[in-house]
Write a protein that holds these residues in place. Structure first.
Motif, PDB file in Angstrom:
ATOM      1  N   VAL A  79       5.002  29.258  38.173  1.00 37.27           N
ATOM      2  CA  VAL A  79       5.416  28.162  39.057  1.00 37.27           C
ATOM      3  C   VAL A  79       5.658  26.920  38.211  1.00 37.27           C
ATOM      4  CG1 VAL A  79       4.741  26.644  40.957  1.00 37.27           C
ATOM      5  CG2 VAL A  79       4.153  29.074  41.036  1.00 37.27           C
ATOM      6  N   PHE A  80       6.787  26.268  38.437  1.00 40.43           N
ATOM      7  CA  PHE A  80       7.106  25.015  37.760  1.00 40.43           C
ATOM      8  C   PHE A  80       6.788  23.848  38.699  1.00 40.43           C
ATOM      9  CE2 PHE A  80       9.740  25.573  33.813  1.00 40.43           C
ATOM     10  CZ  PHE A  80       9.503  26.930  33.666  1.00 40.43           C
ATOM     11  N   LEU A  81       5.992  22.902  38.200  1.00 37.79           N
ATOM     12  CA  LEU A  81       5.676  21.687  38.953  1.00 37.79           C
ATOM     13  C   LEU A  81       6.169  20.474  38.168  1.00 37.79           C
ATOM     14  CD1 LEU A  81       2.004  22.452  40.113  1.00 37.79           C
ATOM     15  CD2 LEU A  81       4.126  22.671  41.451  1.00 37.79           C
ATOM     16  N   PRO A  82       6.628  19.426  38.800  1.00 38.27           N
ATOM     17  CA  PRO A  82       6.567  19.165  40.248  1.00 38.27           C
ATOM     18  C   PRO A  82       7.713  19.760  41.054  1.00 38.27           C
ATOM     19  CG  PRO A  82       7.469  17.261  39.130  1.00 38.27           C
ATOM     20  CD  PRO A  82       7.134  18.253  38.047  1.00 38.27           C
ATOM     21  N   GLN A  83       8.637  20.506  40.413  1.00 38.28           N
ATOM     22  CA  GLN A  83       9.778  21.037  41.183  1.00 38.28           C
ATOM     23  C   GLN A  83       9.329  22.019  42.263  1.00 38.28           C
ATOM     24  OE1 GLN A  83       9.279  21.162  37.929  1.00 38.28           O
ATOM     25  NE2 GLN A  83      11.121  20.716  36.739  1.00 38.28           N
ATOM     26  N   GLY A  84       8.237  22.756  41.997  1.00 35.99           N
ATOM     27  CA  GLY A  84       7.774  23.755  42.954  1.00 35.99           C
ATOM     28  C   GLY A  84       8.555  25.055  42.892  1.00 35.99           C
ATOM     29  N   VAL A  85       9.264  25.280  41.799  1.00 40.68           N
ATOM     30  CA  VAL A  85      10.072  26.505  41.682  1.00 40.68           C
ATOM     31  C   VAL A  85       9.164  27.688  41.350  1.00 40.68           C
ATOM     32  CG1 VAL A  85      11.962  27.646  40.475  1.00 40.68           C
ATOM     33  CG2 VAL A  85      12.062  25.185  40.913  1.00 40.68           C
ATOM     34  N   PHE A  86       9.342  28.770  42.089  1.00 39.54           N
ATOM     35  CA  PHE A  86       8.512  29.977  41.963  1.00 39.54           C
ATOM     36  C   PHE A  86       9.335  31.083  41.317  1.00 39.54           C
ATOM     37  CE2 PHE A  86       7.105  34.060  43.646  1.00 39.54           C
ATOM     38  CZ  PHE A  86       5.717  34.002  43.527  1.00 39.54           C
ATOM     39  N   TYR A  87       8.858  31.573  40.182  1.00 38.07           N
ATOM     40  CA  TYR A  87       9.537  32.684  39.516  1.00 38.07           C
ATOM     41  C   TYR A  87       8.644  33.927  39.570  1.00 38.07           C
ATOM     42  CZ  TYR A  87      12.910  29.367  37.549  1.00 38.07           C
ATOM     43  OH  TYR A  87      13.892  28.419  37.396  1.00 38.07           O
ATOM     44  N   GLU A  88       9.272  35.090  39.790  1.00 41.90           N
ATOM     45  CA  GLU A  88       8.534  36.348  39.865  1.00 41.90           C
ATOM     46  C   GLU A  88       8.969  37.286  38.749  1.00 41.90           C
ATOM     47  OE1 GLU A  88       9.690  38.186  43.566  1.00 41.90           O
ATOM     48  OE2 GLU A  88      11.465  39.032  42.634  1.00 41.90           O
ATOM     49  N   ARG A  89       8.100  38.243  38.437  1.00 37.31           N
ATOM     50  CA  ARG A  89       8.389  39.277  37.451  1.00 37.31           C
ATOM     51  C   ARG A  89       8.968  38.695  36.165  1.00 37.31           C
ATOM     52  NH1 ARG A  89      10.679  43.340  42.144  1.00 37.31           N
ATOM     53  NH2 ARG A  89       8.650  43.998  42.879  1.00 37.31           N
ATOM     54  N   VAL A  90       8.292  37.684  35.667  1.00 36.96           N
ATOM     55  CA  VAL A  90       8.751  37.008  34.461  1.00 36.96           C
ATOM     56  C   VAL A  90       8.255  37.762  33.231  1.00 36.96           C
ATOM     57  CG1 VAL A  90       8.687  34.878  33.127  1.00 36.96           C
ATOM     58  CG2 VAL A  90       8.729  34.780  35.634  1.00 36.96           C
ATOM     59  N   GLY A  91       9.172  38.120  32.382  1.00 37.65           N
ATOM     60  CA  GLY A  91       8.822  38.749  31.116  1.00 37.65           C
ATOM     61  C   GLY A  91       9.140  37.809  29.971  1.00 37.65           C
ATOM     62  N   PRO A  92       8.640  38.098  28.780  1.00 42.32           N
ATOM     63  CA  PRO A  92       8.908  37.219  27.631  1.00 42.32           C
ATOM     64  C   PRO A  92      10.395  36.989  27.386  1.00 42.32           C
ATOM     65  CG  PRO A  92       7.194  38.811  27.103  1.00 42.32           C
ATOM     66  CD  PRO A  92       7.743  39.213  28.429  1.00 42.32           C
ATOM     67  N   LYS A  93      11.228  37.998  27.646  1.00 44.69           N
ATOM     68  CA  LYS A  93      12.662  37.860  27.371  1.00 44.69           C
ATOM     69  C   LYS A  93      13.340  36.834  28.272  1.00 44.69           C
ATOM     70  CE  LYS A  93      13.300  42.558  25.581  1.00 44.69           C
ATOM     71  NZ  LYS A  93      13.963  43.876  25.803  1.00 44.69           N
ATOM     72  N   GLN A  94      12.794  36.622  29.475  1.00 42.43           N
ATOM     73  CA  GLN A  94      13.438  35.675  30.388  1.00 42.43           C
ATOM     74  C   GLN A  94      13.021  34.224  30.130  1.00 42.43           C
ATOM     75  OE1 GLN A  94      11.785  38.515  32.582  1.00 42.43           O
ATOM     76  NE2 GLN A  94      13.522  39.542  31.635  1.00 42.43           N
ATOM     77  N   VAL A  95      11.961  34.039  29.353  1.00 36.37           N
ATOM     78  CA  VAL A  95      11.410  32.694  29.183  1.00 36.37           C
ATOM     79  C   VAL A  95      12.431  31.685  28.648  1.00 36.37           C
ATOM     80  CG1 VAL A  95       9.734  31.343  27.861  1.00 36.37           C
ATOM     81  CG2 VAL A  95       9.015  33.433  29.030  1.00 36.37           C
ATOM     82  N   PRO A  96      13.188  31.993  27.572  1.00 37.38           N
ATOM     83  CA  PRO A  96      14.160  31.000  27.078  1.00 37.38           C
ATOM     84  C   PRO A  96      15.172  30.578  28.151  1.00 37.38           C
ATOM     85  CG  PRO A  96      13.832  32.727  25.453  1.00 37.38           C
ATOM     86  CD  PRO A  96      13.143  33.183  26.694  1.00 37.38           C
ATOM     87  N   ASP A  97      15.658  31.529  28.931  1.00 37.06           N
ATOM     88  CA  ASP A  97      16.633  31.193  29.975  1.00 37.06           C
ATOM     89  C   ASP A  97      15.993  30.368  31.089  1.00 37.06           C
ATOM     90  OD1 ASP A  97      18.796  32.484  28.785  1.00 37.06           O
ATOM     91  OD2 ASP A  97      18.196  34.424  29.630  1.00 37.06           O
ATOM     92  N   ILE A  98      14.743  30.692  31.419  1.00 37.78           N
ATOM     93  CA  ILE A  98      14.056  29.931  32.462  1.00 37.78           C
ATOM     94  C   ILE A  98      13.824  28.483  32.010  1.00 37.78           C
ATOM     95  CG2 ILE A  98      11.854  29.701  33.694  1.00 37.78           C
ATOM     96  CD1 ILE A  98      11.730  32.746  33.839  1.00 37.78           C
ATOM     97  N   VAL A  99      13.390  28.316  30.777  1.00 39.88           N
ATOM     98  CA  VAL A  99      13.165  26.952  30.254  1.00 39.88           C
ATOM     99  C   VAL A  99      14.460  26.171  30.226  1.00 39.88           C
ATOM    100  CG1 VAL A  99      12.508  25.649  28.195  1.00 39.88           C
ATOM    101  CG2 VAL A  99      11.113  27.595  28.930  1.00 39.88           C
TER     102      VAL A  99
END
Length: 616
Positions: A78-98
């Motif tokens: 979960v990203f705060l303060p945006q409140g965005v909820f991400y599911e099934r996050v793996g290490p490979k998705q982290v750069p794109d999520i950031v």
């Protein structure tokens, strides 16, 4: 630092809150056992590295929290303060999520929750159906705070209820408030907690004890584990308040060895609480002294029973005893002892902090507050669920759980652990509370809830639970020990096609003898899976016995596999997975099964893309 008064606690809390920046960027990574097993620790590490690589580390905090509850979708972030909820996050998705969330100010859609019905992406946790229907009182801090940081618990109001009890209330007033709240024990029996406390207070004894039962042994249940892992201070605070009310200086938390993270977080929480003056001598600067010791259980199911648990704490074999005298009067070392489970203790700070009237504003006439369930089995949204008492089974299974896996038909739900009962579809609109479930032949138990679809054989499921209980029975009393063994023999006979007239009636007679003759509640309720399935699914028992047929197509000795030539596309997947080479056929041509070789393992049935494999 030691806090010596309620006023100093409030001052410290204020300083903690003022030091926090509500707009500071945070990334909350679920650190519950479910998400950890799916690699959430590595995900958190990769987030740290990615933030450094993108020169964002100075402005972003990455925090491991307790269980978010939606275990089936983990690892959760979960990203705060945006409140965005991400599911099934793996290490490979982290750069794109950031990049998407922090650099571009948007969202990374691939890991957003998508509603299976509307197909729409949902950004925030509170709008996801799994969370939307819940009322998270006991789980209020899970997924939000770092359970290993006592300051975070204090900042959200932690230990405020203890300060109120010690500074504004007498022990008697604390008990009266718990009685007024009508808090019933969440561990199984639903006995009123306040009444039990008062029995211990009135009992004679040089010393008195309190215990937290964290020996959660039901298959599929993980409510107490998640609370101990994700919010251990709420349990400790509840115990301290209870100790003050009852008048004891010693408490025990009994935790099974299979819960290493709960043990670790509890130990850290106890050390921190002692250092700050919430445990030990002169709690919060008062004359009241109290401390807690952790006792690790070996994992025996029977040690969830109060007298067996107490025997285990005393270093004896974990066996129940006859309760001619209740453990509230003669428990540990024959001294008055109060035992409540994890969830019960975690409710106490809420009641003392917000009042009994607030607590009783939710629930049914006989069951107040909320209840935490572990929702598992053939349901789309597996996880930890907290709802008001009185929610219906349908609301829990369909509104929160998302319905039956693969949109199959609902068949039954088993509540209350291995000693609970199986409830059929016609009772889906039953309000869930202690008394309504008992009326249906099941029970609340500690909160396990296993959903079954139309491919479940109810005779086979009864055999599964009885087999579990045969292994877990302590063997001390004849009705439980021999009754379970005989039940298993009969059920194995029925599911293998050797059932005979009179078997159903014999199972019912055995169940009655076990219910009334067993030494403890575990033995007394052990026949529930059999009795409830006979009550609601008697036709399935009769089909097994009289027609030598398993209507659900589960029992290997009563079914045959074949392949529908018109539906088979000759993909060869069934032949490839068959462990005994019983399936033959050319590529893109209909296949056949040699029934003389087939071991009825269902492997072909599970992989067929066109449902050409049939069970008869």
């Amino acid at each position: 630092m030691r806090i010596e008064s309620a006023a100093k606690l409030e001052s410290y809390r204020t300083s903690l809150v003022e030091s926090q920046d509500p707009d500071r960027q945070k990334i909350l990574v679920c650190g519950g056992t479910g998400c950890l097993s799916n690699g959430s620790m590595e995900v958190a590490h990769v987030f740290e590295e990615e933030l450094k690589a993108q020169n964002l580390k100075a402005n972003v905090d990455v925090k491991m929290t307790g269980c978010h509850g939606f275990c089936e979708r983990g690892p959760l972030v979960v990203f705060l303060p945006q409140g965005v909820f991400y599911e099934r996050v793996g290490p490979k998705q982290v750069p794109d999520i950031v990049k998407s969330t922090l650099v571009e100010g948007g969202v990374f859609k691939k890991n957003l929750y998508k509603d299976p019905n509307t197909k729409k992406e949902i950004l925030s946790e509170e709008n996801i159906p799994f969370y939307k229907g819940q009322l998270r009182w006991v789980l209020r801090n899970n997924g939000k705070i770092d359970p290993t940081n006592i300051d975070e618990y204090i900042a959200v109001g932690g230990y405020g209820a203890l300060a109120r009890a010690l500074s504004d209330m007498t022990p008697s007033e604390v008990v009266e408030e718990v009685e007024k709240a009508d808090l019933r024990g969440r561990g199984g029996g639903g006995f009123p907690a306040g009444r039990k406390w008062r029995t211990v207070i009135d009992a004679e004894g040089e010393r008195k004890f309190i215990i937290c039962n964290g020996d959660e042994g039901d298959p599929g249940a993980f409510m107490d584990r998640s609370i101990m892992e994700g919010d251990p201070h709420s349990v400790i605070e509840g115990m301290i308040i209870g100790a003050y009310a009852i008048g004891t200086d010693t408490g025990y938390i009994y935790v099974r060895m299979e819960y290493p993270l709960a043990l670790k977080n509890l130990k850290k929480a106890l050390d921190d609480a002692r250092e700050m003056g919430f445990l030990g001598k002169n709690v919060l600067g008062t004359d009241f002294s109290f401390d807690i010791e952790i006792v690790r259980g070996g994992g025996a199911f029977v040690c969830g029973e109060s007298s067996a648990l107490m025997a285990s704490i005393m270093g004896k074999v974990g066996e129940p005893r006859a309760k001619y005298v209740r453990s509230a009067e003669k428990g540990l070392w024959d001294l008055p002892t109060n035992l409540n489970n994890v969830e019960t203790w975690a409710n106490v700070p809420l009641i003392i902090g917000r009042g009994a009237d607030w607590f009783t504003s939710v629930g049914t006439d006989t069951s107040k507050g909320t209840k935490v369930f572990s929702l598992v089995g053939s349901v789309k949204n597996v996880g930890l669920v907290e709802v008001p008492m009185g929610y219906t089974l349908r609301q829990i299974i369909y509104d929160i759980g998302g319905g039956i896996l693969n949109d199959r038909a609902f068949k039954a739900v088993q509540t209350g652990g291995p000693s609970g009962g199986c409830i059929p579809e016609k009772y889906l609109d039953t309000k869930v509370d202690f008394d309504e479930l008992t009326k249906l032949g099941s029970m609340m138990g500690s909160g396990g809830m296993i959903v079954m679809d139309d491919q479940t054989c109810m005779v086979d499921i009864a055999k599964y639970f009885i087999n579990f209980l045969v292994d877990e029975s302590c063997g001390k009393c004849v009705p439980c020990r021999e009754g379970l063994r005989q039940m298993l023999i009969i059920l194995e006979r029925i599911t293998s096609g050797e059932g005979k007239d009179g078997d159903i009636e014999l199972l019912e007679d055995l169940g009655g003898a076990m219910t009334w003759g067993s030494l403890c509640a575990l033995g007394g309720s052990a026949a529930n899976p059999v009795i409830s399935t006979i009550k609601y699914f008697r036709d399935e028992y009769e089909a097994h016995i009289k027609e030598k047929r398993c209507p659900a197509g589960v029992c290997p000795d009563l079914i045959e596999f074949s392949i529908d030539k018109d539906a088979c596309i000759g993909c060869t997947r069934c032949a490839k997975v068959c462990p005994v080479s019983a399936i033959a056929g050319e590529n893109k041509k209909p296949h056949t099964i040699d029934k003389s070789i087939c071991i009825r393992c269902r492997a072909c049935y599970e992989v067929c893309p066109t449902d050409a494999v049939r069970i008869t």
